[in-house]
Write a protein that holds these residues in place. Structure first.
Motif, PDB file in Angstrom:
ATOM      1  N   GLU A   1      21.293 -25.904 -17.231  1.00 45.44           N
ATOM      2  CA  GLU A   1      21.832 -24.586 -16.916  1.00 45.44           C
ATOM      3  C   GLU A   1      21.106 -23.452 -17.634  1.00 45.44           C
ATOM      4  N   GLY A   2      20.211 -23.785 -18.540  1.00 50.55           N
ATOM      5  CA  GLY A   2      19.511 -22.747 -19.288  1.00 50.55           C
ATOM      6  C   GLY A   2      18.587 -21.931 -18.407  1.00 50.55           C
ATOM      7  N   PRO A   3      18.314 -20.689 -18.801  1.00 50.97           N
ATOM      8  CA  PRO A   3      17.482 -19.807 -17.974  1.00 50.97           C
ATOM      9  C   PRO A   3      16.063 -20.314 -17.770  1.00 50.97           C
TER      10      PRO A   3
ATOM     11  N   GLN B   1      24.597 -10.865  -9.027  1.00 49.74           N
ATOM     12  CA  GLN B   1      24.140 -12.001  -9.829  1.00 49.74           C
ATOM     13  C   GLN B   1      22.615 -12.065  -9.850  1.00 49.74           C
ATOM     14  N   LEU B   2      22.011 -11.889  -8.668  1.00 51.73           N
ATOM     15  CA  LEU B   2      20.554 -11.925  -8.599  1.00 51.73           C
ATOM     16  C   LEU B   2      19.939 -10.746  -9.342  1.00 51.73           C
ATOM     17  N   ALA B   3      20.547  -9.576  -9.191  1.00 46.63           N
ATOM     18  CA  ALA B   3      20.027  -8.393  -9.889  1.00 46.63           C
ATOM     19  C   ALA B   3      20.072  -8.591 -11.400  1.00 46.63           C
TER      20      ALA B   3
ATOM     21  N   VAL C   1      16.288 -18.836  -7.777  1.00 51.90           N
ATOM     22  CA  VAL C   1      15.432 -17.657  -7.590  1.00 51.90           C
ATOM     23  C   VAL C   1      15.254 -16.931  -8.915  1.00 51.90           C
ATOM     24  N   GLY C   2      16.349 -16.766  -9.651  1.00 51.26           N
ATOM     25  CA  GLY C   2      16.254 -16.098 -10.947  1.00 51.26           C
ATOM     26  C   GLY C   2      15.374 -16.848 -11.923  1.00 51.26           C
ATOM     27  N   LYS C   3      15.543 -18.177 -11.981  1.00 48.53           N
ATOM     28  CA  LYS C   3      14.725 -18.978 -12.893  1.00 48.53           C
ATOM     29  C   LYS C   3      13.259 -18.979 -12.477  1.00 48.53           C
TER      30      LYS C   3
END
Length: 404
Positions: free
Chosen positions: A385-387, A250-252, A221-223
Motif C-alpha cells: 500500500e505504500g506510495p 483522490q487522483l489530484a 496511476v498515482g504510483k
C-alpha cells in the motif's frame, strides 16, 4: 308630388336596398386571400387557434424526407477544469519519489518475506529424500492452485521430471536450480516489458489505465506518476473516472504529492471522454512528456460500459495515438483475472498488465497464464500500500523472490 312620382321613388329605393344586400352577401361568401377552404379528414391538420372551422392558413410546402441523423459527434462539452500549472492546488508538500532501483530492491525483499505458498510449496516438495510419482502429482496440484494454467503446468512438470531423470540426482540445491531455470522460461524474460512513455516530437506519450472495480487503478496511476517523476519526466494526469465519488480528488492528491497537475471535471457523472480529451489537449498545449488517463472501473460483462471505454480511447485518438493501454489486475482473482483480460483486450487492445496485491498470495502463477493467453507482458507489479510500492516487472527477480 303626385302619387305616380311617389310610387317610382319607392321602387328605386327598394331596388337599391335589394342590390346592396345582394352585394354584401356575395362578399361574405368569397374566400379571403392567403387561405383555402377545405373539408378536413383524419389526416388533416387541426385548424389554428382562432381560425374558423373550415378555413385554414395555407401550409408551407411539404419538406423532403429528413436524412438519417448523423452519429453523435464524440467531442467533449466544456465542463472540464484544466490546470495549466500547479498554482493554487499544492495543498500538500511535494515529495521526492524513491529511485526506481531502490524500489525494486525493496519489492524483492517484500516478496521474499511474504507468505508465498507457490515457492515454498514447490521447494518443500522438491526437497524430499525421494521424488516419486506422488510428489510430482503434488507439484502439479500446487502449480494449478497458483493459477499457472493447465498447459504451462504440464510443460513445467514434464521438463523438470526429464531433467531430474537425466541428471540422476535429487540433490535439493540442484533440483532447485532446475526449477528456477524452468520457471524463468515460463515467465519469459524475452518479452518487451518497457513502457511506451517517451515523448514524441510534437506530442506527449499517452497512457490509458483500465480495469474492473476495486483493483486499484487510481492508486496505480498515482504510483506510476511517482515512478515517472523519479525518471525526470514531466507528467500530467487525467481523471476520467467521473462516476466514483471523490475519484478525481483522490487522483489530484496523488499528483500534488509529486508536483503533477490533474485535469478533472467538477460535474458529477460528466462524460469521461470529455475529461480524457481535455487532458490530452492540455498535455499537448503544455508540452509535457506523458499524459496518464485514469478510467472508471467497469465489469467486463457490461456491454454498455465497455462500449463507453472504447469511446474514451477513440476520442483521445482524435488528438493523439494512445501509446500504452495498461490493464490493472488483482493477483488474488486468479483465473477470473484472465477472463477480464481477454474482454478488455478485445475492446481497447491491451499493451501491458499491472499486477497488484502480489504479496502474500499463492496466485503468482497468473503472471504466466495471462502472458500465455494474451501475448501481453506483465510490465508492473505492486506489492503493498505504500506510495512507492510499484515497480517494473523483471522475470528473473520475480522467480528468485518466489523461490527465496
Amino acid at each position: 308630388m303626385n302619387d305616380v312620382t311617389l310610387i317610382i321613388l319607392y321602387a328605386v329605393i327598394a331596388i337599391a336596398v335589394v342590390g346592396s344586400v345582394a352585394i354584401l352577401l356575395l362578399k361574405g361568401r368569397r374566400t379571403p386571400p392567403g387561405t383555402y377552404t377545405t373539408t378536413r379528414d383524419a389526416n388533416d391538420q387541426a385548424p389554428l387557434a382562432g381560425a374558423g372551422t373550415d378555413t385554414l392558413e395555407a401550409p408551407p410546402a411539404r419538406p423532403e424526407a429528413p436524412a438519417p441523423p448523423a452519429p453523435e459527434p464524440e467531442l467533449p462539452p466544456a465542463d472540464v477544469e484544466v490546470a495549466e500549472d500547479l498554482t493554487g492546488i499544492e495543498a500538500v508538500p511535494v515529495e521526492t519519489p524513491a529511485p526506481v532501483q531502490g524500489r525494486l530492491a525493496r519489492l524483492r525483499a517484500r516478496l521474499v518475506k511474504s507468505n508465498n505458498a507457490l515457492g515454498k510449496g514447490l521447494l518443500a516438495l522438491l526437497s524430499r529424500d525421494k521424488i516419486d510419482e506422488d510428489v510430482w502429482d503434488e507439484i502439479e496440484e500446487t502449480l494449478l492452485l497458483a493459477d499457472l494454467g493447465t498447459e504451462p503446468t504440464t510443460e513445467l512438470v514434464d521438463a523438470l521430471r526429464d531433467r531430474v531423470k537425466i541428471a540422476g540426482s535429487q540433490d535439493p540445491d540442484e533440483v532447485k536450480q532446475m526449477l528456477r531455470e524452468e520457471l524463468i522460461k515460463l515467465v519469459d524474460p524475452g518479452m518487451d516489458r518497457s513502457l511506451a512513455v517517451q515523448r514524441h516530437a510534437d506530442r506527449p506519450a499517452v497512457v490509458l489505465v483500465v480495469g474492473v472495480n476495486g483493483v486499484g487503478k487510481t492508486t496505480t496511476v498515482g504510483k506510476l506518476a511517482r515512478v515517472l517523476v523519479a525518471e525526470d519526466k514531466d507528467v500530467l494526469l487525467g481523471a476520467a473516472d467521473t462516476f466514483r465519488a471523490a475519484a478525481a480528488e483522490q487522483l489530484a492528491t496523488w499528483g500534488q504529492r509529486v508536483g503533477v497537475p490533474t485535469v478533472k471535471s467538477d460535474i458529477d457523472g460528466a462524460d469521461p471522454a470529455s475529461v480524457a480529451f481535455e487532458a490530452v489537449k492540455a498535455g499537448i498545449d503544455q508540452e509535457v512528456d506523458v499524459v496518464m488517463v485514469d478510467t472508471a472501473g467497469r465489469l467486463q460483462n457490461k456491454v454498455g460500459l465497455m462500449d463507453e471505454l472504447g469511446k474514451v480511447k477513440r476520442v483521445i485518438e482524435k488528438l493523439a495515438t494512445v501509446d500504452e493501454v495498461l490493464l490493472v489486475l488483482d493477483a488474488t482473482t486468479g483465473q477470473n483475472g484472465l477472463n477480464q483480460a481477454k474482454v478488455f483486450s478485445e475492446v481497447v487492445n491491451i499493451t501491458g498488465i499491472v499486477l497488484t496485491k502480489l504479496d502474500g498470495t499463492a496466485k503468482g502463477g497468473i503472471v504466466v497464464a495471462i502472458q500465455r493467453s494474451l501475448g501481453v507482458p506483465v510490465k508492473l507489479v505492486g506489492l503493498g500500500e505504500g506510495p512507492d510500492d510499484l515497480a517494473p516487472f523483471e522475470a528473473e527477480s520475480f522467480v528468485d523472490a518466489l523461490l527465496n
